[in-house]
Design an enzyme around this catalytic site. Sequence first.
Site, short mmCIF file in Angstrom:
data_model
loop_
_atom_site.label_atom_id
_atom_site.label_comp_id
_atom_site.label_asym_id
_atom_site.label_seq_id
_atom_site.Cartn_x
_atom_site.Cartn_y
_atom_site.Cartn_z
N ASN A 13 0.09 -6.47 -20.49
CA ASN A 13 1.01 -6.72 -21.59
C ASN A 13 0.33 -6.19 -22.85
O ASN A 13 -0.59 -6.82 -23.37
CB ASN A 13 1.29 -8.23 -21.71
CG ASN A 13 2.13 -8.57 -22.93
OD1 ASN A 13 2.66 -7.68 -23.61
ND2 ASN A 13 2.26 -9.86 -23.23
N TRP A 14 0.78 -5.04 -23.29
CA TRP A 14 0.12 -4.42 -24.45
C TRP A 14 0.45 -5.13 -25.76
O TRP A 14 -0.18 -4.87 -26.78
CB TRP A 14 0.54 -2.94 -24.54
CG TRP A 14 -0.22 -2.04 -23.60
CD1 TRP A 14 -1.30 -2.39 -22.82
CD2 TRP A 14 0.01 -0.64 -23.37
NE1 TRP A 14 -1.73 -1.29 -22.13
CE2 TRP A 14 -0.96 -0.20 -22.44
CE3 TRP A 14 0.95 0.27 -23.85
CZ2 TRP A 14 -1.01 1.12 -22.00
CZ3 TRP A 14 0.88 1.58 -23.41
CH2 TRP A 14 -0.09 2.01 -22.49
N LYS A 15 1.49 -5.96 -25.77
CA LYS A 15 1.90 -6.65 -27.00
C LYS A 15 2.17 -5.61 -28.10
O LYS A 15 2.67 -4.54 -27.78
CB LYS A 15 0.86 -7.69 -27.42
CG LYS A 15 0.51 -8.62 -26.24
CD LYS A 15 -0.28 -9.83 -26.65
CE LYS A 15 -0.56 -10.69 -25.42
NZ LYS A 15 -1.21 -11.95 -25.73
N HIS A 99 7.75 -15.00 -23.34
CA HIS A 99 6.31 -15.08 -23.65
C HIS A 99 6.09 -16.14 -24.73
O HIS A 99 6.92 -16.29 -25.63
CB HIS A 99 5.80 -13.71 -24.12
CG HIS A 99 4.30 -13.66 -24.16
ND1 HIS A 99 3.59 -14.20 -25.20
CD2 HIS A 99 3.39 -13.19 -23.26
CE1 HIS A 99 2.28 -14.05 -24.95
NE2 HIS A 99 2.15 -13.44 -23.78
N GLU A 101 4.34 -16.15 -27.27
CA GLU A 101 4.36 -15.63 -28.65
C GLU A 101 5.80 -15.49 -29.14
O GLU A 101 6.09 -15.71 -30.31
CB GLU A 101 3.62 -14.28 -28.70
CG GLU A 101 2.12 -14.49 -28.58
CD GLU A 101 1.36 -13.35 -27.91
OE1 GLU A 101 1.92 -12.24 -27.80
OE2 GLU A 101 0.21 -13.59 -27.51
N GLU A 171 0.98 -18.95 -18.09
CA GLU A 171 0.06 -18.61 -19.17
C GLU A 171 -0.17 -19.83 -20.07
O GLU A 171 0.64 -20.10 -20.97
CB GLU A 171 0.66 -17.49 -20.04
CG GLU A 171 0.92 -16.22 -19.30
CD GLU A 171 0.86 -15.00 -20.22
OE1 GLU A 171 0.10 -14.08 -19.90
OE2 GLU A 171 1.54 -14.98 -21.26
N GLY A 177 -5.64 -14.98 -25.52
CA GLY A 177 -6.36 -14.31 -26.60
C GLY A 177 -7.52 -15.11 -27.16
O GLY A 177 -8.05 -14.78 -28.21
N SER A 217 -6.59 -14.66 -21.06
CA SER A 217 -7.99 -14.21 -21.02
C SER A 217 -8.44 -13.82 -19.62
O SER A 217 -9.60 -14.02 -19.25
CB SER A 217 -8.92 -15.28 -21.61
OG SER A 217 -8.56 -15.53 -22.96
N GLY A 238 -3.42 -9.38 -21.22
CA GLY A 238 -3.26 -8.88 -22.58
C GLY A 238 -4.40 -7.95 -22.96
O GLY A 238 -4.43 -6.77 -22.60
N GLY A 239 -5.38 -8.49 -23.66
CA GLY A 239 -6.49 -7.71 -24.21
C GLY A 239 -7.12 -6.73 -23.23
O GLY A 239 -7.32 -5.55 -23.55
P1 13P Z 1 -4.91 -12.17 -23.18
O1 13P Z 1 -5.22 -11.59 -21.82
O2 13P Z 1 -5.26 -11.26 -24.31
O3 13P Z 1 -5.45 -13.56 -23.32
O4 13P Z 1 -3.31 -12.30 -23.26
C1 13P Z 1 -2.65 -12.92 -22.21
C2 13P Z 1 -1.20 -12.73 -22.40
O5 13P Z 1 -0.59 -13.28 -23.30
C3 13P Z 1 -0.50 -11.82 -21.48
O6 13P Z 1 0.87 -11.93 -21.62
#
Ligand code: 13P
Length: 257
Positions: A13-15, A99, A101, A171, A177, A217, A238-239
Amino acid sequence: MNRKYRKTVIAGNWKMNMLPSQVKGFAEELKNISPKAKWCETVICAPYVDLPAAVKAFKDLRISVGAENLNENPKGAFTGEVSSAMLCDLGVKYVILGHSERRQYYGETDAGVNRKVLVALEAGLTPIVCVGESLEQREMGITLEHIALQVKSALYGVPAEKVRRVVIAYEPIWAIGTGKTATAQQAGEVCSAIRNVIRELYGARVARSVTIQYGGSMNEKNAAELLAQPDIDGGLIGGASLVPEKFAAIIAAANQE
Ligand code: 13P
């Protein structure tokens, strides 16, 4: 993982990271180091504007492309929004829905997420439905109740034959994050509770065919241990999905025999 009954899906997930002009370079780097995905389906979910470049660049790598959201209406006067038909027309196969967020910053509700799930399935997209508790909810001991409610709401009105196409991503909000991962045992316990909720709603055969991911994470160091849990069938990353070496290492962990 349980590859006998369900697909393992590793999704990035590149966000709101990665420019359209950076997509090709990322795909080339990944191609040079990525193992052939034997056992797992690999997906990159990207911002809308990256999608045309992503569909083109990831085609050779057999990586599917996903969006990070969609609008629940089929078409019309919804300035600034993107429909499921538009995504399909581009060759997008997956879409992240609900998500944390989006729930937190853009007021998405369980009912809204449900409408998006129905629209995505109708269009033939595979929704990755995110659920997860806050730290406060975990400390209050209401994690499983909260997650059961999110899962039941998201799947409301979804018939059994379509649920098999839904991916659920667990999640925990406190792990996103933050560098704080749920322990494999904590994550495995919630993913198994999610499967129980699906079993209650649709029966055992459907429940065992649904892919449930862990996200929060997840990285090249902890992926193998998390994926070793019987009810964790992949990751939403994500990251670490922004760094080709890290993402490739996670795919390799999911490919292990
Ligand atoms: P991180 O892997 O950066 O913690 O993000 C997880 C996430 O929100 C994937 O959708």
